[in-house]
Design a protein around this motif. Structure first.
Motif, PDB file in Angstrom:
ATOM      1  N   LEU A 197      14.346   1.785   4.206  1.00 38.36           N
ATOM      2  CA  LEU A 197      13.637   3.386   4.697  1.00 38.36           C
ATOM      3  C   LEU A 197      12.695   3.841   3.932  1.00 38.36           C
ATOM      4  O   LEU A 197      11.871   4.643   4.544  1.00 38.36           O
ATOM      5  CB  LEU A 197      14.979   3.694   5.472  1.00 38.36           C
ATOM      6  N   ALA A 198      13.308   3.988   2.511  1.00 41.69           N
ATOM      7  CA  ALA A 198      12.303   4.777   1.335  1.00 41.69           C
ATOM      8  C   ALA A 198      11.205   4.073   1.565  1.00 41.69           C
ATOM      9  O   ALA A 198      10.138   4.593   1.248  1.00 41.69           O
ATOM     10  CB  ALA A 198      13.355   4.632  -0.408  1.00 41.69           C
ATOM     11  N   ARG A 199      10.888   2.248   1.123  1.00 41.90           N
ATOM     12  CA  ARG A 199       9.726   1.469   0.944  1.00 41.90           C
ATOM     13  C   ARG A 199       8.750   2.095   2.367  1.00 41.90           C
ATOM     14  O   ARG A 199       7.469   1.850   2.232  1.00 41.90           O
ATOM     15  CB  ARG A 199      10.144   0.462   0.851  1.00 41.90           C
ATOM     16  N   ALA A 200       9.771   1.408   3.980  1.00 39.62           N
ATOM     17  CA  ALA A 200       8.095   2.046   4.608  1.00 39.62           C
ATOM     18  C   ALA A 200       8.196   3.148   5.065  1.00 39.62           C
ATOM     19  O   ALA A 200       6.795   3.290   5.267  1.00 39.62           O
ATOM     20  CB  ALA A 200      10.364   1.676   5.756  1.00 39.62           C
ATOM     21  N   GLY A 201       8.713   4.056   4.491  1.00 40.72           N
ATOM     22  CA  GLY A 201       8.310   5.530   4.330  1.00 40.72           C
ATOM     23  C   GLY A 201       7.212   5.242   3.263  1.00 40.72           C
ATOM     24  O   GLY A 201       5.743   5.838   3.569  1.00 40.72           O
ATOM     25  N   ALA A 202       7.210   5.206   2.131  1.00 34.91           N
ATOM     26  CA  ALA A 202       6.310   5.242   1.064  1.00 34.91           C
ATOM     27  C   ALA A 202       4.974   4.518   1.892  1.00 34.91           C
ATOM     28  O   ALA A 202       3.720   5.085   1.782  1.00 34.91           O
ATOM     29  CB  ALA A 202       6.089   4.412  -0.169  1.00 34.91           C
ATOM     30  N   SER A 203       5.379   3.193   2.422  1.00 29.55           N
ATOM     31  CA  SER A 203       3.690   2.368   3.010  1.00 29.55           C
ATOM     32  C   SER A 203       3.393   3.302   4.182  1.00 29.55           C
ATOM     33  O   SER A 203       2.231   3.128   4.713  1.00 29.55           O
ATOM     34  CB  SER A 203       4.377   0.930   3.243  1.00 29.55           C
ATOM     35  N   GLY A 204       4.323   4.164   4.983  1.00 30.69           N
ATOM     36  CA  GLY A 204       3.297   4.300   5.855  1.00 30.69           C
ATOM     37  C   GLY A 204       3.924   3.358   7.254  1.00 30.69           C
ATOM     38  O   GLY A 204       3.280   3.903   8.307  1.00 30.69           O
ATOM     39  N   MET A 205       4.333   2.226   7.039  1.00 27.51           N
ATOM     40  CA  MET A 205       4.876   1.258   8.113  1.00 27.51           C
ATOM     41  C   MET A 205       5.962   1.939   9.136  1.00 27.51           C
ATOM     42  O   MET A 205       5.854   1.197   9.936  1.00 27.51           O
ATOM     43  CB  MET A 205       5.458  -0.044   7.444  1.00 27.51           C
TER      44      MET A 205
ATOM     45  N   VAL B 115      10.602  11.880   4.640  1.00 30.18           N
ATOM     46  CA  VAL B 115      12.554  11.256   4.248  1.00 30.18           C
ATOM     47  C   VAL B 115      12.203  10.257   6.087  1.00 30.18           C
ATOM     48  O   VAL B 115      12.070  10.660   7.338  1.00 30.18           O
ATOM     49  CB  VAL B 115      13.091  12.016   4.701  1.00 30.18           C
ATOM     50  N   VAL B 116      12.778   8.953   5.651  1.00 37.29           N
ATOM     51  CA  VAL B 116      12.860   7.666   6.838  1.00 37.29           C
ATOM     52  C   VAL B 116      14.095   7.822   7.159  1.00 37.29           C
ATOM     53  O   VAL B 116      15.318   7.090   6.288  1.00 37.29           O
ATOM     54  CB  VAL B 116      12.015   6.503   6.768  1.00 37.29           C
ATOM     55  N   MET B 117      14.660   7.983   8.182  1.00 32.40           N
ATOM     56  CA  MET B 117      16.163   7.809   8.738  1.00 32.40           C
ATOM     57  C   MET B 117      16.190   7.301  10.485  1.00 32.40           C
ATOM     58  O   MET B 117      14.986   7.050  11.141  1.00 32.40           O
ATOM     59  CB  MET B 117      17.018   9.464   9.024  1.00 32.40           C
TER      60      MET B 117
ATOM     61  N   LYS C 269      13.026  -3.885  12.930  1.00 29.60           N
ATOM     62  CA  LYS C 269      13.076  -5.304  12.299  1.00 29.60           C
ATOM     63  C   LYS C 269      11.242  -6.047  12.317  1.00 29.60           C
ATOM     64  O   LYS C 269      10.998  -6.665  11.879  1.00 29.60           O
ATOM     65  CB  LYS C 269      13.728  -5.821  13.921  1.00 29.60           C
ATOM     66  N   GLY C 270      10.428  -5.278  12.428  1.00 24.95           N
ATOM     67  CA  GLY C 270       8.864  -6.509  12.460  1.00 24.95           C
ATOM     68  C   GLY C 270       8.441  -5.452  11.532  1.00 24.95           C
ATOM     69  O   GLY C 270       7.503  -6.083  11.248  1.00 24.95           O
ATOM     70  N   ILE C 271       8.776  -4.657  10.432  1.00 24.94           N
ATOM     71  CA  ILE C 271       8.293  -4.823   9.478  1.00 24.94           C
ATOM     72  C   ILE C 271       8.144  -5.032   8.135  1.00 24.94           C
ATOM     73  O   ILE C 271      10.036  -6.250   8.545  1.00 24.94           O
ATOM     74  CB  ILE C 271       8.570  -3.083   8.541  1.00 24.94           C
ATOM     75  N   LYS C 272       7.547  -6.308   8.108  1.00 24.84           N
ATOM     76  CA  LYS C 272       8.214  -7.246   6.422  1.00 24.84           C
ATOM     77  C   LYS C 272       8.970  -6.074   5.719  1.00 24.84           C
ATOM     78  O   LYS C 272       8.866  -5.347   5.253  1.00 24.84           O
ATOM     79  CB  LYS C 272       6.947  -6.658   5.717  1.00 24.84           C
TER      80      LYS C 272
ATOM     81  N   GLU D  40       1.290  -1.305  -0.063  1.00 25.37           N
ATOM     82  CA  GLU D  40      -0.427  -0.213   0.085  1.00 25.37           C
ATOM     83  C   GLU D  40       0.846   1.173   0.208  1.00 25.37           C
ATOM     84  O   GLU D  40       1.728   0.863   0.520  1.00 25.37           O
ATOM     85  CB  GLU D  40      -1.276   0.055   1.111  1.00 25.37           C
ATOM     86  N   VAL D  41       0.248   2.222  -1.021  1.00 28.75           N
ATOM     87  CA  VAL D  41       1.071   3.643  -1.009  1.00 28.75           C
ATOM     88  C   VAL D  41       0.894   4.326  -0.607  1.00 28.75           C
ATOM     89  O   VAL D  41      -0.454   4.144  -1.351  1.00 28.75           O
ATOM     90  CB  VAL D  41       1.712   3.748  -2.863  1.00 28.75           C
ATOM     91  N   ILE D  42       1.168   5.041   0.296  1.00 26.75           N
ATOM     92  CA  ILE D  42       0.917   6.435   1.671  1.00 26.75           C
ATOM     93  C   ILE D  42       1.372   7.318   0.305  1.00 26.75           C
ATOM     94  O   ILE D  42       0.437   8.856   0.192  1.00 26.75           O
ATOM     95  CB  ILE D  42       0.575   6.091   2.643  1.00 26.75           C
ATOM     96  N   HIS D  43       2.461   7.520   0.503  1.00 25.02           N
ATOM     97  CA  HIS D  43       3.500   8.851  -0.151  1.00 25.02           C
ATOM     98  C   HIS D  43       4.387   8.184  -0.993  1.00 25.02           C
ATOM     99  O   HIS D  43       5.046   7.314  -1.514  1.00 25.02           O
ATOM    100  CB  HIS D  43       5.016   9.227   0.733  1.00 25.02           C
ATOM    101  N   LEU D  44       3.696   8.490  -2.731  1.00 28.28           N
ATOM    102  CA  LEU D  44       4.318   8.681  -3.943  1.00 28.28           C
ATOM    103  C   LEU D  44       6.010   9.298  -3.931  1.00 28.28           C
ATOM    104  O   LEU D  44       6.234   8.076  -4.596  1.00 28.28           O
ATOM    105  CB  LEU D  44       3.850   9.170  -4.991  1.00 28.28           C
TER     106      LEU D  44
END
Length: 185
Positions: free
Chosen positions: A110-118, A64-66, A95-98, A4-8
């Motif tokens: 990290l970019a993917r985790a940010g895009a999905s809001g995870m 931006v995820v860091m 660690k718990g993120i798919k 699921e994409v929250i941020h393009l």
């Protein structure tokens, strides 16, 4: 199943002492429904962080995820924060993120985790509160160190046979200092 994409448009930063890696994740201009990843290396000087900011703004990233790596994140965060939405994450929470997080792919992950809001961000207080916290921590450290020095002085005096603590309530007070100065003289 697609993410699921929250941020393009998102970015991930992998921070180090001397350099950082940044990866942008934006919609592919050639293949609809897929993503383009671009990775760039930056130094950690103020000028390099400003170059990073310009690069991220040019890519029009939304988030931006860091990771909160040591204190390396601070200077980067403080420069980017007024211009961009930042998510500072605790590495243990990732660690718990798919998905697999490996060193070569940290920034893309990290970019993917940010895009999905995870990626759940840590609380970073406003500048005034951060400065007050830093000042309070430093004052506490200094007071603690002064206590250790007083204990060291008492131990050294005890080792020489001087029992200051049995006659003085404060072995670093004015009277104790006067006695020590007289002994030294």
């Amino acid at each position: 199943m697609k993410d699921e994409v929250i941020h393009l448009r998102s970015a991930g930063l992998d921070l180090g002492n001397r350099f950082l890696l940044a990866c942008t994740r934006v919609p592919s201009p050639t293949r609809q429904g897929s993503w383009s990843l671009e990775t760039e290396r930056f130094g950690t000087t103020r000028a390099e962080i400003r170059r990073l900011l310009a690069w991220l703004l040019e890519a029009r990233v939304e988030v931006v995820v860091m990771e909160a790596t040591s204190d390396y994140w601070r200077s980067v965060y403080y420069v980017l924060q007024p211009e961009l939405k930042l998510v500072l994450v605790n590495p243990a929470h990732l660690k718990g993120i798919k998905g697999r997080k490996t060193d070569p792919n940290d920034t893309a992950f990290l970019a993917r985790a940010g895009a999905s809001g995870m990626a759940l961000g840590s609380f970073v207080p406003e500048r005034e509160i951060r400065e007050l916290r830093d000042l309070t921590r430093r004052r506490t450290e200094i007071a603690r160190a002064a206590g250790w020095e007083a204990q060291w002085l008492e131990k050294e005096l005890e080792d020489t046979g001087m029992k200051f603590s049995s006659i003085l309530s404060n072995i670093v007070g004015v009277t104790a200092r006067a006695i020590l100065e007289a002994l030294i003289a």
